[in-house]
Structures are given as structure tokens and as C-alpha cells.
Design an enzyme around this catalytic site. Structure first.
Site, PDB file in Angstrom:
ATOM      1  N   HIS A  16       0.848  -1.205   0.000  1.00 32.65           N
ATOM      2  CA  HIS A  16       0.000   0.000   0.000  1.00 32.65           C
ATOM      3  C   HIS A  16       0.884   1.256   0.000  1.00 32.65           C
ATOM      4  CE1 HIS A  16      -2.878  -2.717   2.450  1.00 32.65           C
ATOM      5  NE2 HIS A  16      -3.475  -2.538   1.285  1.00 32.65           N
ATOM      6  N   LYS A  40     -18.206  -6.003   8.355  1.00 27.06           N
ATOM      7  CA  LYS A  40     -17.018  -6.790   8.030  1.00 27.06           C
ATOM      8  C   LYS A  40     -16.199  -7.040   9.292  1.00 27.06           C
ATOM      9  CE  LYS A  40     -14.236  -6.724   3.995  1.00 27.06           C
ATOM     10  NZ  LYS A  40     -13.565  -5.963   2.932  1.00 27.06           N
ATOM     11  N   ARG A  89      -2.003  -6.035  -8.376  1.00 24.70           N
ATOM     12  CA  ARG A  89      -0.835  -6.881  -8.071  1.00 24.70           C
ATOM     13  C   ARG A  89      -0.628  -7.960  -9.103  1.00 24.70           C
ATOM     14  NH1 ARG A  89      -3.037  -8.109  -2.227  1.00 24.70           N
ATOM     15  NH2 ARG A  89      -4.801  -8.291  -3.624  1.00 24.70           N
ATOM     16  N   SER A 127      -2.675  -7.834   3.025  1.00 22.63           N
ATOM     17  CA  SER A 127      -2.873  -7.717   4.479  1.00 22.63           C
ATOM     18  C   SER A 127      -3.215  -9.089   5.061  1.00 22.63           C
ATOM     19  CB  SER A 127      -4.007  -6.739   4.783  1.00 22.63           C
ATOM     20  OG  SER A 127      -3.701  -5.470   4.289  1.00 22.63           O
TER      21      SER A 127
HETATM   22  O1  PNS Z   1      -8.727  -2.985   0.439  1.00 23.09           O
HETATM   23  P1  PNS Z   1      -9.963  -3.549  -0.207  1.00 23.09           P
HETATM   24  O2  PNS Z   1     -10.761  -4.348   0.813  1.00 23.09           O
HETATM   25  O3  PNS Z   1      -9.683  -4.299  -1.464  1.00 23.09           O
HETATM   26  O4  PNS Z   1     -10.882  -2.271  -0.619  1.00 23.09           O
HETATM   27  C1  PNS Z   1     -12.151  -2.437  -1.185  1.00 23.09           C
HETATM   28  C2  PNS Z   1     -12.932  -1.115  -1.218  1.00 23.09           C
HETATM   29  C3  PNS Z   1     -12.977  -0.480   0.145  1.00 23.09           C
HETATM   30  C4  PNS Z   1     -12.286  -0.149  -2.191  1.00 23.09           C
HETATM   31  C5  PNS Z   1     -14.383  -1.459  -1.726  1.00 23.09           C
HETATM   32  O5  PNS Z   1     -14.886  -2.519  -0.996  1.00 23.09           O
HETATM   33  C6  PNS Z   1     -15.352  -0.289  -1.609  1.00 23.09           C
HETATM   34  O6  PNS Z   1     -15.222   0.711  -2.288  1.00 23.09           O
HETATM   35  N1  PNS Z   1     -16.342  -0.423  -0.711  1.00 23.09           N
HETATM   36  C7  PNS Z   1     -17.342   0.606  -0.467  1.00 23.09           C
HETATM   37  C8  PNS Z   1     -18.737   0.133  -0.883  1.00 23.09           C
HETATM   38  C9  PNS Z   1     -19.005   0.404  -2.356  1.00 23.09           C
HETATM   39  O7  PNS Z   1     -18.908   1.533  -2.838  1.00 23.09           O
HETATM   40  N2  PNS Z   1     -19.355  -0.646  -3.110  1.00 23.09           N
HETATM   41  C10 PNS Z   1     -19.661  -0.544  -4.522  1.00 23.09           C
HETATM   42  C11 PNS Z   1     -18.448  -0.737  -5.412  1.00 23.09           C
HETATM   43  S1  PNS Z   1     -18.008  -2.434  -5.505  1.00 23.09           S
END
Ligand code: PNS
Length: 161
Positions: A16, A40, A89, A127
Site C-alpha cells: 500500500h 465486516k 498486483r 494484508s
Molecule cells: O482494500 P480492499 O478491501 O480491497 O478495498 C475495497 C474497497 C474499500 C475499495 C471497496 O470494498 C469499496 O469501495 N467499498 C465501499 C462500498 C461500495 O462503494 N461498493 C460498490 C463498489 S463495488
């Protein structure tokens, strides 16, 4: 131009930090936005995840750490920043990232998602992997900064330092 770098950051890793470092050089401001999703199961609380990010990103003057809940597009709107950056990645990341980008674009037409390809040396890092290695007592010093390593060990030992 400003950019939002959203994620769970449970906890932040060198992968990150590399993406943030590269964004900080290309954009005026980088908003590192931690998802606060109560449904979560995170290892670290939202405060702990933000605290660790703030500690390890202290040297960057154009990086801020924030949190959000709900839809990312609503948050991006609120921040007046329609540009989202994500790290890629490996090919395996691509499917999920494409899905998210399409959904976000459908929800809000002006949202743009851009990708930075992770450095090869961080391409296997996540992570979840770091937490697993730490849980079994493995050395995680090459995956996360020392502040994060300390916090992980404390968490695994049930708060004992
Ligand atoms: O680090 P991560 O868990 O891969 O991040 C994922 C994240 C936070 C970017 C994604 O889950 C997110 O944007 N969640 C907010 C809910 C949302 O907007 N969902 C619709 C798009 S899939």
C-alpha cells in the site's frame, strides 16, 4: 489534481505504502480512505487502522488519512474528488477491480478509476497474508513497517506488549 486511494488497510503494508508514495509524487493530494464497514470482520478497528496509516505516512505533506462508510462514489462526491486509484498486483486482482470500476461508473458517470501496477517485489503481498504469517509467529518485518509489526504482534498476543 487530487486522488482517492480507498481500501480496508487491515493493516497497511509496504505494498500500500508504495502505491501511496508513487501517487504522492504524481498528484497534488492523496486521500487515503479507510472503509469503515461495520458488517465486516476486521482485525483492527477503524481508529487503529487510521492511526497506523497516519504514523507510517507522517512524512508526506500531501497525503491525508480519512475514513468512509457506504458507497465509495458518494464519498468521492462529498470529497469533490472523482478520481480513484487502485493497485493491481496480479491478473487475479483484475476481475474484482474491473467489476468495482464498472459498478462505480454505472452509479456515477463522472467517476474514473485508474490503476498502478504494484512493484514486482510487492506483487504477492496482502494484508491477509501478513496477518496469517504473523499469527503463526513468522517474521513480517519485510512486509510491514515496524509500527505495524508491533501492533500486529500486540493484537495477536491479546493486547499484551
Ligand atoms: O482494500 P480492499 O478491501 O480491497 O478495498 C475495497 C474497497 C474499500 C475499495 C471497496 O470494498 C469499496 O469501495 N467499498 C465501499 C462500498 C461500495 O462503494 N461498493 C460498490 C463498489 S463495488
Amino acid at each position: 489534481m487530487n486522488v482517492i486511494y480507498p481500501g480496508s488497510f487491515d493493516p497497511v503494508t509496504y505494498g500500500h505504502i508504495d502505491i501511496i508514495d508513487r501517487c504522492a509524487k504524481q498528484f497534488d493530494r492523496v486521500i487515503v480512505s479507510v472503509l469503515n464497514n461495520t458488517a465486516k470482520n476486521y482485525m483492527f478497528t477503524i481508529e487503529e487502522r487510521m492511526d497506523l496509516l497516519k504514523k507510517v505516512l507522517d512524512k508526506y505533506e500531501n497525503v491525508e488519512v480519512d475514513s468512509f462508510n457506504g458507497l465509495l462514489v458518494d464519498y468521492a462526491n462529498k470529497k469533490n474528488c472523482p478520481l480513484i486509484v487502485r493497485g493491481l498486483r496480479a491478473v487475479s486482482d483484475f476481475e474484482y477491480e474491473m467489476q468495482m470500476a464498472h459498478v462505480n461508473k454505472k452509479l456515477q458517470e463522472n467517476i474514473e478509476t485508474i490503476y498502478l501496477v504494484s512493484r514486482e517485489k510487492f506483487s504477492y503481498l496482502s494484508s491477509s497474508i501478513v496477518k496469517e504469517v504473523a499469527m503463526y509467529g513468522g517474521d513480517i518485518s519485510c512486509f510491514v513497517p515496524k509500527e505495524v509489526e508491533k501492533a500486529l504482534i500486540e493484537k495477536i498476543n491479546g493486547g499484551e506488549k
